[in-house]
Design a protein around this motif. Structure first.
Motif, short mmCIF file in Angstrom:
data_model
loop_
_atom_site.label_atom_id
_atom_site.label_comp_id
_atom_site.label_asym_id
_atom_site.label_seq_id
_atom_site.Cartn_x
_atom_site.Cartn_y
_atom_site.Cartn_z
N ARG A 19 15.08 53.79 59.27
CA ARG A 19 16.22 53.82 58.37
C ARG A 19 17.41 54.41 59.09
NH1 ARG A 19 17.51 56.66 52.50
NH2 ARG A 19 17.67 58.56 53.79
N SER A 21 21.32 55.68 59.07
CA SER A 21 22.31 56.24 58.16
C SER A 21 23.67 56.20 58.84
CB SER A 21 21.97 57.69 57.80
OG SER A 21 20.72 57.78 57.15
N TYR A 80 23.33 53.13 54.24
CA TYR A 80 22.02 53.10 54.88
C TYR A 80 21.64 51.69 55.28
CZ TYR A 80 21.80 57.57 52.40
OH TYR A 80 22.06 58.82 51.92
#
Length: 127
Positions: A19, A21, A80
């Motif tokens: 993930r 950011s 994100y």
């Protein structure tokens, strides 16, 4: 003015997830469409995904549909990129970008529509 800082990249194996950011500073984040682009070695920067100001509209390049998800939290000034089932061909430097001039429900694949860019984060997927 918007300053963007990506994080979350790394070295993973094929099939893994990451993930990314992108934290934004500045007062125009919530009024900006956001996008993720990537650039692999020897290749041009390409659009990956984008979302509208409130995240209600999203767009994905075909190669990541069903695997990547863009989302944003305007209260945290953060966008994100959830990447699942990563493949070696996803290896690239990933950049987030902000487009403050689009209409509220719009996204865009055109890099020149994005006024602000982060420095990028490296994602490497081994086979």
């Amino acid at each position: 003015q918007v300053q963007l800082a990506e994080s979350g990249g790394g070295l993973v194996q094929a099939g893994d997830s990451l993930r990314l950011s992108c934290a934004a500073s500045g007062r125009t984040f919530s009024s900006s469409a956001m996008g993720w682009f990537r650039q692999a070695p020897g290749k041009e920067r390409e659009f990956v995904t984008g979302c509208s100001r409130n995240g209600g509209a999203t767009d994905y390049t075909d190669s990541v549909k069903g695997r990547f998800t863009i989302s944003r939290d305007n209260a945290k000034n953060t966008v994100y990129l959830q990447m699942n089932n990563l493949k070696p061909e996803d290896t690239a430097v990933y950049y987030c970008a902000a487009a403050p001039t689009l209409f509220p429900a719009r996204t865009t694949r055109t890099a020149t529509n994005y006024r602000y860019w982060g420095q990028g984060t490296q994602v490497t997927v081994s086979s």
